[in-house]
Structure formats: structure tokens, C-alpha cells
Write a protein that holds these residues in place. Structure first.
Motif: not given
Length: 241
Positions: A82, A85-86, A88, A96, A99, A103
Motif C-alpha cells: 500500500v 503503490s500510493g 506520491p 511523502q 503519507f 498509512t
């Protein structure tokens, strides 16, 4: 039909059946470890829930420790997938990091609280963080295999920080492993508050607050000045056009 083709035709269904059996054991194993924790979970209960003999479980896994390691490894792989793939890729290091932190908290707290407790509790028994890099073998006996699993799990953050150093956004005077611990340490405490004290948190707000706290410690001393210079260069280039 040639006689030599028959064994291969017979093996294919058997292989598919074995692969499905492993998936079933891992699925039920995750359920039992999540509900019971490592110490109270048993391969007997896993077998009973599957409707098979315990010997069938041992056909595919040598014991509870190996099965638990595989359950955690698969869960970690899901989280890594996850994140990778996600992420940025075109964003700056801070975005980053935001994120990754968001996550991590979301998947640990919202989708996997039971496994989160398993990972953290076994980590305490080992006198090391199981969401950072393990330091000692013992306790559950996970040993070096778990240490390597932890390295694999934390690798996306290490690579993010390394890229940030290459960009001049992350400080270079402190080893990456310490910067990694600086990020995972507060997240572990946050997770414990939810699990032990039952405290509810807003994942969106918590991740923003945590990154706001961490970034000044991670940021290269001259990174802000460099960012302003780059902005000025972009503005000057736009005005020339």
C-alpha cells in the motif's frame, strides 16, 4: 496422449490444493493470533476452525512460531504494498513522510488493531520494538528471522529518508537508523495508547501533528533556505518567459 504427460497433469491439481490449504491456514491463523495473542493461540484451535487435523497444519508449517512469523510477514507485505503503490513520488520528502505516517497509523489502527497488539506485545517481551529493528533474540524465540523481517518492513521509510538526504531535504549528520527510530518511536507510543488505554485518535489529525513535530528534527539545517532559493529561481524563470 503420451504417458509422461500424466504425472504433470496429476500434480497440478494437488499443487493448487496445497496452495489453497496454505492460504486457509494463514487466514485462520491470522484470526486466532489476532484474537488470542501469541501465547494463548494454539495450532489445535487453528486446525479445529479449519475442520482439519493438527497434523495437517504441521504438514505446511513446522510449528506455531513459524506460522505466526508468516502471518506477520504477510501483513507487513500488505502494508508495504500500500505504501509503495500510493507514495506520491513527485512530492517533497515531507509530503511523502506524511503519507507513510498516515498509512502506517491507518492500517495498524483501523484495519489491524488485533495484529497491531500482537506485534507490539511480542516486541515488549523481546525488549525491543517490533515496529522498529529488533535487537535481541529471545522471548518468543523469533530470533534473527524476525530482525530481518523488521528491516524489510522499515525499508520503505529508510529509502524515503535516503532520497531526502540526496535531495538535500533531510539531515546527513545523524545515521539513518536513528532517524528511522525517531519516526517509529512516537508512532509506537501512539498505538499503545489506543490499544491499552482504549484512547481513540483522529488518524488524519494525529499524522499531521506527528509530522509537524518530527520534521524540524529530520530536516537539513539549510533545507528551508534551499527551498526558498529554488522557489525564487522558478519565479524568475517564469518572469523571463
Amino acid at each position: 496422449m503420451p504417458a509422461q504427460a500424466l504425472p504433470a497433469q496429476r500434480r497440478a491439481p494437488l499443487r493448487a490444493k496445497s496452495e489453497q490449504r496454505v492460504r486457509d491456514i494463514l487466514r485462520v491463523g491470522r484470526e486466532v493470533f489476532t484474537e488470542r495473542g501469541y501465547e494463548r493461540a494454539t495450532t489445535t484451535e487453528i486446525a479445529q476452525r479449519l475442520g482439519v487435523s493438527e497434523a495437517t497444519v504441521f504438514t505446511y508449517f513446522r510449528g506455531k512460531r513459524e506460522l505466526c512469523m508468516r502471518v506477520i510477514a504477510d501483513w507487513y507485505d500488505e502494508i508495504i504494498a500500500v505504501i509503495e503503490s500510493g507514495l506520491p513520488r513527485e512530492a517533497g520528502t515531507r509530503e511523502q513522510l506524511q503519507f507513510v505516517v498516515h498509512t502506517h497509523l491507518r492500517l495498524f489502527l483501523i484495519q489491524g488493531t488485533g495484529l497491531c497488539e500482537l506485534v507490539l506485545s511480542e516486541g515488549r517481551k523481546r525488549d525491543s520494538s517490533m515496529i522498529g529493528e529488533g535487537r535481541a533474540a529471545g522471548g518468543t524465540g523469533f530470533g534473527e528471522a524476525f530482525v530481518e523481517l523488521q528491516r524489510r518492513y522499515t525499508r520503505p521509510l529508510m529509502e524515503l529518508l535516503s532520497r531526502g538526504q540526496a535531495r538535500g531535504e533531510v539531515r546527513r549528520d545523524i545515521p539513518l537508523r536513528l532517524l528511522r527510530s525517531l519516526v517509529f518511536g512516537p508512532m509506537e507510543h501512539m498505538l499503545w495508547e489506543v490499544i491499552i488505554a482504549g484512547r481513540q485518535i483522529d488518524v488524519d489529525q494525529a499524522s499531521r501533528d506527528l509530522v509537524a513535530l518530527l520534521w524540524p528534527a529530520l530536516q537539513a539545517p539549510d533545507a528551508e533556505l534551499q527551498r526558498l532559493r529554488q522557489m525564487r529561481e522558478r519565479v524568475e524563470a517564469a518572469l523571463r518567459v
